[in-house]
Design a protein around this motif. Structure first.
Motif, PDB file in Angstrom:
ATOM      1  N   PHE A  44       0.725  -1.123  -0.097  1.00  0.00           N
ATOM      2  CA  PHE A  44       0.012   0.043  -0.147  1.00  0.00           C
ATOM      3  C   PHE A  44       0.918   1.325  -0.195  1.00  0.00           C
ATOM      4  CE2 PHE A  44      -3.907   2.166   2.094  1.00  0.00           C
ATOM      5  CZ  PHE A  44      -4.598   2.245   0.747  1.00  0.00           C
ATOM      6  N   ILE A  45       2.164   1.307   0.821  1.00  0.00           N
ATOM      7  CA  ILE A  45       2.760   2.555   0.661  1.00  0.00           C
ATOM      8  C   ILE A  45       3.637   2.514  -0.528  1.00  0.00           C
ATOM      9  CG2 ILE A  45       5.197   3.097   1.839  1.00  0.00           C
ATOM     10  CD1 ILE A  45       4.066   1.953   4.526  1.00  0.00           C
ATOM     11  N   LYS A  46       3.849   1.478  -1.187  1.00  0.00           N
ATOM     12  CA  LYS A  46       4.358   1.551  -2.503  1.00  0.00           C
ATOM     13  C   LYS A  46       3.604   2.165  -3.464  1.00  0.00           C
ATOM     14  CE  LYS A  46       7.034  -0.958  -5.927  1.00  0.00           C
ATOM     15  NZ  LYS A  46       7.518  -2.432  -6.498  1.00  0.00           N
ATOM     16  N   GLY A  47       2.490   1.635  -3.301  1.00  0.00           N
ATOM     17  CA  GLY A  47       1.204   2.189  -4.333  1.00  0.00           C
ATOM     18  C   GLY A  47       1.204   3.679  -4.335  1.00  0.00           C
ATOM     19  N   TYR A  48       1.093   4.354  -3.039  1.00  0.00           N
ATOM     20  CA  TYR A  48       0.824   5.711  -2.872  1.00  0.00           C
ATOM     21  C   TYR A  48       2.223   6.355  -3.256  1.00  0.00           C
ATOM     22  CZ  TYR A  48      -3.329   5.944  -0.463  1.00  0.00           C
ATOM     23  OH  TYR A  48      -4.822   5.980  -0.102  1.00  0.00           O
ATOM     24  N   CYS A  49       3.299   5.832  -3.210  1.00  0.00           N
ATOM     25  CA  CYS A  49       4.599   6.254  -3.621  1.00  0.00           C
ATOM     26  C   CYS A  49       4.650   6.363  -5.385  1.00  0.00           C
ATOM     27  CB  CYS A  49       5.905   5.554  -3.139  1.00  0.00           C
ATOM     28  SG  CYS A  49       6.134   5.880  -1.534  1.00  0.00           S
ATOM     29  N   LEU A  50       4.004   5.274  -5.815  1.00  0.00           N
ATOM     30  CA  LEU A  50       3.921   5.171  -7.552  1.00  0.00           C
ATOM     31  C   LEU A  50       3.012   6.445  -8.103  1.00  0.00           C
ATOM     32  CD1 LEU A  50       3.754   1.433  -8.151  1.00  0.00           C
ATOM     33  CD2 LEU A  50       5.531   2.764  -8.476  1.00  0.00           C
ATOM     34  N   VAL A  51       2.071   6.773  -7.158  1.00  0.00           N
ATOM     35  CA  VAL A  51       1.171   8.006  -7.776  1.00  0.00           C
ATOM     36  C   VAL A  51       1.543   9.093  -7.209  1.00  0.00           C
ATOM     37  CG1 VAL A  51      -0.958   6.499  -7.817  1.00  0.00           C
ATOM     38  CG2 VAL A  51      -0.415   7.507  -5.739  1.00  0.00           C
ATOM     39  N   ASN A  52       2.761   9.233  -6.769  1.00  0.00           N
ATOM     40  CA  ASN A  52       3.526  10.404  -5.911  1.00  0.00           C
ATOM     41  C   ASN A  52       2.751  11.158  -4.967  1.00  0.00           C
ATOM     42  OD1 ASN A  52       5.464  12.308  -6.396  1.00  0.00           O
ATOM     43  ND2 ASN A  52       4.279  13.775  -7.776  1.00  0.00           N
ATOM     44  N   GLN A  80       5.796  -3.742  12.661  1.00  0.00           N
ATOM     45  CA  GLN A  80       6.914  -3.180  12.574  1.00  0.00           C
ATOM     46  C   GLN A  80       7.475  -3.191  11.056  1.00  0.00           C
ATOM     47  OE1 GLN A  80       8.722  -1.631  14.874  1.00  0.00           O
ATOM     48  NE2 GLN A  80       7.165  -1.875  16.433  1.00  0.00           N
ATOM     49  N   PRO A  81       7.920  -1.901  10.744  1.00  0.00           N
ATOM     50  CA  PRO A  81       8.565  -1.559   9.247  1.00  0.00           C
ATOM     51  C   PRO A  81       9.775  -2.387   8.962  1.00  0.00           C
ATOM     52  CG  PRO A  81       8.919   0.302  10.596  1.00  0.00           C
ATOM     53  CD  PRO A  81       7.876  -0.644  11.483  1.00  0.00           C
ATOM     54  N   ASN A  82      10.111  -2.689   8.100  1.00  0.00           N
ATOM     55  CA  ASN A  82      11.331  -3.631   7.594  1.00  0.00           C
ATOM     56  C   ASN A  82      12.232  -2.686   6.635  1.00  0.00           C
ATOM     57  OD1 ASN A  82       9.929  -4.003   5.418  1.00  0.00           O
ATOM     58  ND2 ASN A  82       9.865  -6.222   5.591  1.00  0.00           N
ATOM     59  N   ARG A  83      13.299  -3.501   5.851  1.00  0.00           N
ATOM     60  CA  ARG A  83      14.089  -2.798   5.226  1.00  0.00           C
ATOM     61  C   ARG A  83      13.222  -2.263   3.849  1.00  0.00           C
ATOM     62  NH1 ARG A  83      19.501  -1.280   5.871  1.00  0.00           N
ATOM     63  NH2 ARG A  83      20.262  -2.809   7.341  1.00  0.00           N
ATOM     64  N   VAL A  84      12.287  -3.314   3.613  1.00  0.00           N
ATOM     65  CA  VAL A  84      11.318  -2.864   2.336  1.00  0.00           C
ATOM     66  C   VAL A  84      10.806  -1.680   2.419  1.00  0.00           C
ATOM     67  CG1 VAL A  84       9.418  -3.816   0.725  1.00  0.00           C
ATOM     68  CG2 VAL A  84      11.307  -5.278   1.728  1.00  0.00           C
ATOM     69  N   THR A  85       9.955  -1.418   3.602  1.00  0.00           N
ATOM     70  CA  THR A  85       9.373  -0.153   3.808  1.00  0.00           C
ATOM     71  C   THR A  85      10.311   0.896   3.908  1.00  0.00           C
ATOM     72  OG1 THR A  85       8.312  -1.574   5.592  1.00  0.00           O
ATOM     73  CG2 THR A  85       7.651   0.717   5.674  1.00  0.00           C
ATOM     74  N   CYS A  86      11.613   0.739   4.598  1.00  0.00           N
ATOM     75  CA  CYS A  86      12.541   1.764   4.517  1.00  0.00           C
ATOM     76  C   CYS A  86      13.003   2.118   2.829  1.00  0.00           C
ATOM     77  CB  CYS A  86      13.924   1.199   5.198  1.00  0.00           C
ATOM     78  SG  CYS A  86      15.139   2.328   4.782  1.00  0.00           S
ATOM     79  N   ASN A  87      13.286   1.204   2.068  1.00  0.00           N
ATOM     80  CA  ASN A  87      13.741   1.356   0.707  1.00  0.00           C
ATOM     81  C   ASN A  87      12.680   2.060  -0.143  1.00  0.00           C
ATOM     82  OD1 ASN A  87      16.266   0.440   1.590  1.00  0.00           O
ATOM     83  ND2 ASN A  87      15.790  -1.618   0.925  1.00  0.00           N
ATOM     84  N   THR A  88      11.607   1.761   0.135  1.00  0.00           N
ATOM     85  CA  THR A  88      10.448   2.406  -0.605  1.00  0.00           C
ATOM     86  C   THR A  88      10.298   3.808  -0.214  1.00  0.00           C
ATOM     87  OG1 THR A  88       9.113   0.178  -0.653  1.00  0.00           O
ATOM     88  CG2 THR A  88       7.885   2.176  -1.131  1.00  0.00           C
ATOM     89  N   LEU A  89      10.260   3.956   0.939  1.00  0.00           N
ATOM     90  CA  LEU A  89      10.044   5.414   1.442  1.00  0.00           C
ATOM     91  C   LEU A  89      11.260   6.307   1.089  1.00  0.00           C
ATOM     92  CD1 LEU A  89       8.388   5.014   4.499  1.00  0.00           C
ATOM     93  CD2 LEU A  89       7.171   5.793   2.639  1.00  0.00           C
ATOM     94  N   VAL A  90      12.366   5.757   1.079  1.00  0.00           N
ATOM     95  CA  VAL A  90      13.643   6.552   0.910  1.00  0.00           C
ATOM     96  C   VAL A  90      13.699   6.841  -0.622  1.00  0.00           C
ATOM     97  CG1 VAL A  90      16.080   6.358   0.690  1.00  0.00           C
ATOM     98  CG2 VAL A  90      15.011   5.677   3.002  1.00  0.00           C
ATOM     99  N   HIS A  91      13.312   5.726  -1.228  1.00  0.00           N
ATOM    100  CA  HIS A  91      13.465   6.014  -2.738  1.00  0.00           C
ATOM    101  C   HIS A  91      12.244   6.999  -3.494  1.00  0.00           C
ATOM    102  CE1 HIS A  91      12.497   4.692  -7.099  1.00  0.00           C
ATOM    103  NE2 HIS A  91      13.840   4.947  -7.177  1.00  0.00           N
TER     104      HIS A  91
END
Length: 630
Positions: free
Chosen positions: A213-221, A239-250
């Motif tokens: 869901f977080i990645k989806g919102y990042c894709l729509v800016n 708890q967030p993990n590395r995937v959550t981190c890398n998605t938001l950082v990107h």
């Protein structure tokens, strides 16, 4: 038998069917005989045959018993012949009671057998239904996931609803497939509804659900919504993990918010991970962000830091490094890292070669780009559509049409049908060179390979006809374009209006302008400039001034060409006052008073244009003998 069918029983064995049919016939016979016996017993009427002769009750009982024994058989009923024998004295007054006892015994035995059979069939049905339900659940869940992978989200959601109506709830893995498919196509409201449905009905969302869901919102800016979801993960015990981190950082790095990305990284990772704060993926994301923001030094320093820590870099990390250096026009350094990549045993992929070829073509080094292109094929990396597009585009921009044509034919030889963009580049290049025959030849070849021309194809052909002075052929292309279901755009009308004005066909140019307005297109600066040129050629200065005033109202004063056209026409008409007033009005315009000041306009042609205007005005003033310029 009818009761079993009505109850929806599963298919029975042939022996079961035969037995049920036998029981039905037996019961029917019992009912018939019982009814007849009761009628004879309670109705004290003599039994009379067709001839009026009476016959005894003993004969009726004897024949009925024989028929009953024949229908049932000795295996499935009591021995009724003991009761039907003449030796049992059925003729006396105890005979009816004996018959009823026999009937009751046989009926009870039959009903007991039916009860046992139904219980056995029901047990078998329960076991079969349990197995079938498990099988249908797994099959439907797998089908939903397959539909999501194929992009058929509507069918997947409908199948989920049908499963829930039957009492089966898909697992969280299946729900994650649905949410991922919705997020990929940007249907975030649908995904949000599905997650709320999961929270209310089950299954509960997990960490993968939130990451998707977080990645989806990042894709729509929509980074704000993604950060809000991240902040709510802890409230539900996830708890967030590395995937959550890398998605938001990107997502933050794409927006240039590198400081915020670093803060978020420190917030997500635990203190135990401080020694290895950034993994390969995170470091690659930050390095890409530094290069895209122009911080080449920080990007290279991060690369050196990765190597010092002993991080095993991969092809993706090298691609990011090479791409960043090419963006900074450090092509030689990028080529050096590509060679280093080979020395470390990492084989460059098609993205690596395309990056180098694109950078060389932009620098005009076509021969070096061709060399890399050939090395690419020798290394076993087949060029893709992007590789050919870059090479053809670079060749066309440098005027090397034969090389672009060879590349196009090479694509066709390799069973790669180019997209319309590549065809349009070749057609436009031949049109600019004045080779109309080859331009239309490649248009026909394009159709032969099943690629339909688009608006840009027709615009390239129209431009070629206009350049050759064939205004009527150009207009016929516009008509052919409309017959194919394509609609002309602003570029199409500007080409035709400009050609009509240059040839002095002002009436035709105005007709095209009106048609353009009727289709809902707004004229741009080129449209107004061409109309001003057309009116100036015909000497219609009042109309040209009106169009120029309309341009000022629309804010189209980013170019000095319309002013130069009017100024030159006034000079030819020997109207220095009108020319000077036009020039003075232009200078006093707020926009151009700032942009075209002699001290600020040493680029873009503005300073040279005004130098010519000053010289022309001084020459006109000298002719008229008037000092017009202070």
């Amino acid at each position: 038998m009818a009761h079993f069918i009505a109850c929806g029983e599963p298919s029975l064995l042939p022996t079961h069917i035969a037995f049920l049919r036998y029981v039905n016939r037996t019961l029917d016979s019992l009912k018939h005989d019982a009814a007849q016996i009761l009628a004879n017993f309670f109705c004290f009427q003599p039994n009379i045959d067709r001839n009026g002769r009476s016959f005894c009750e003993e004969d009726i009982l004897s024949s009925s018993a024989k028929d009953l024994m024949t229908a049932m058989g000795s295996e499935c009923c009591l021995e009724a012949q003991d009761w039907s024998s003449r030796e049992k004295n059925f003729g006396d007054k105890e005979c009816p009671q004996a018959v009823f006892n026999a009937l009751d015994t046989m009926l009870k035995d039959s009903l007991d057998r039916l009860k046992m059979m139904r219980e056995s069939i029901s047990l078998a049905k329960i076991g079969l239904q349990g197995y079938t339900c498990n099988y249908n659940y797994a099959e439907h869940a797998t089908l939903i996931r397959c539909l999501c992978l194929e992009g058929k989200l509507g069918a997947g959601l409908l199948l989920r609803v049908k499963m829930m109506q039957k009492g089966f709830l898909p697992d969280v893995f299946t729900h994650n497939h649905l949410i991922n498919g919705l997020c990929k196509v940007g249907l975030m409201e649908k995904a949000d509804w599905l997650i709320r449905d999961m929270i209310e009905l089950g299954p509960s969302p997990n960490r993968t659900t939130y990451n998707i869901f977080i990645k989806g919102y990042c894709l729509v800016n929509n980074i704000e919504k993604a950060l809000y979801l991240f902040s709510t993960m802890g409230n539900v015990g996830i708890q967030p993990n590395r995937v959550t981190c890398n998605t938001l950082v990107h997502a933050l790095c794409k927006k240039g918010l590198l400081k915020e990305a670093n803060k978020l990284l420190e917030e997500i990772l635990n203190d135990d991970d401080e020694k290895n704060l950034q993994d390969l993926v995170t470091s690659t994301i930050f390095m890409d962000g530094y290069f895209k923001n122009g911080s080449i030094i920080r990007g290279l320093s991060l690369w050196d830091e990765m190597l010092q820590k002993g991080t095993k870099v991969d092809v993706v990390a090298y691609n990011v490094l090479i791409h960043g250096l090419c963006l900074s026009r450090e092509i030689n350094l990028a080529h050096g890292y590509a060679c280093q990549m080979l020395k470390k045993g990492l084989l460059p992929d098609v993205f690596t070669y395309n990056t180098l070829i694109n950078a060389l073509c932009k620098e005009g080094k076509i021969n070096d780009a061709i060399y890399i292109f050939r090395v690419m094929s020798k290394m076993g990396i087949m060029p893709d559509q992007i590789s050919y597009k870059i090479m053809i585009q670079g060749s066309c921009f440098n005027g090397d049409v034969p090389k672009a044509r060879k590349l196009l034919l090479c694509m066709l030889d390799n069973s790669m049908v180019p997209k319309p963009l590549i065809w349009n580049l070749i057609i436009d290049c031949y049109g600019r060179c004045g080779d109309l025959k080859r331009a239309f030849c490649y248009r026909d070849l394009m159709l032969a390979f099943g690629v339909l021309p688009n608006v840009y194809t027709y615009n390239a052909l129209i431009h070629a006809q206009v350049k050759s002075g064939n205004i009527y052929h150009a207009y016929s292309l516009k008509e052919d374009m409309q017959s194919k279901g394509l609609y002309p755009d602003v570029v199409t009308y500007n080409l035709l209006i400009g050609a009509a004005c240059n040839l002095g066909h002002l009436h035709f140019a105005l007709h095209l302008h009106d048609e353009m307005l009727q289709r809902g297109y707004e004229p741009d600066m080129i449209t107004y400039t061409e109309l001003i040129r057309g009116h100036c050629i015909r000497g219609n200065m009042n109309e040209a001034e009106e169009i120029f005033a309309k341009m000022q109202k629309c804010g189209f004063l980013n170019d000095h060409v319309p002013v130069q056209i009017l100024f030159n026409k006034y000079c030819k008409l020997e109207e220095p006052v009108m020319a000077f007033n036009l020039y003075q009005e232009w200078l006093t315009t707020k926009h151009y008073g700032r942009l075209l000041h002699p001290l600020q306009t040493h680029c873009g042609g503005g300073f040279e244009a005004f130098s010519c205007i000053y010289v022309t005005l001084e020459e006109l003033a000298r002719r008229k003998g008037a000092n017009m310029i202070s």
